[in-house]
Design a protein around this motif. Sequence first.
Motif, PDB file in Angstrom:
ATOM      1  N   ASN A   1     -21.339 -28.704 -23.244  1.00 43.34           N
ATOM      2  CA  ASN A   1     -21.552 -29.390 -21.974  1.00 43.34           C
ATOM      3  C   ASN A   1     -22.937 -30.012 -21.846  1.00 43.34           C
ATOM      4  N   LYS A   2     -23.752 -29.900 -22.888  1.00 43.34           N
ATOM      5  CA  LYS A   2     -25.082 -30.510 -22.858  1.00 43.34           C
ATOM      6  C   LYS A   2     -24.995 -31.954 -23.337  1.00 43.34           C
ATOM      7  N   ASP A   3     -25.890 -32.770 -22.835  1.00 42.71           N
ATOM      8  CA  ASP A   3     -25.913 -34.196 -23.177  1.00 42.71           C
ATOM      9  C   ASP A   3     -26.805 -34.420 -24.399  1.00 42.71           C
TER      10      ASP A   3
ATOM     11  N   GLU B   1     -19.070 -23.120 -25.099  1.00 45.57           N
ATOM     12  CA  GLU B   1     -18.770 -23.990 -23.959  1.00 45.57           C
ATOM     13  C   GLU B   1     -20.039 -24.542 -23.327  1.00 45.57           C
ATOM     14  N   ASP B   2     -21.076 -23.720 -23.244  1.00 39.77           N
ATOM     15  CA  ASP B   2     -22.353 -24.189 -22.680  1.00 39.77           C
ATOM     16  C   ASP B   2     -22.985 -25.258 -23.567  1.00 39.77           C
TER      17      ASP B   2
END
Length: 139
Positions: free
Chosen positions: A99-101, A95-96
Amino acid sequence: MQKKRYTKGEISTITEQIFSLLPKMSILCFIGVMGSGKTTLIKEMVKHLGGLEEGNSPSFGIVNEYTYPDGELLGYHFDFYRIENTEEALDLGLEDYLNKDVWIFIEWPEKIEPLLPEERTNIKLEILGPETRQLTILP
């Protein structure tokens, strides 16, 4: 839905065509049987984006990180072939990562389907012959 046939010799051209259809910093899910060219295509995509590291399948480590020559993060390449359940992906901190661009390349996404966001691009690879593949970009 976009369908394209290509050979290994045309992989650079097909990569350019794929990127022309994608928004910047996408989650890309690669669907296909073993040997259909998922890792080969991802390797070419990392190269096309200017990544430093050679794109390899992270089958044993599950995730590889790629950077640009200046050290900035390019993205992550996941290979979920060896996981048994979605809990293992959560334990990795999926999940982390999502969520990164950055660019996210996922092999065997069907193993973690419930964890994937709707905002992704599915790329299906099919073997048509020893050197020929068909790529289908699914919304």
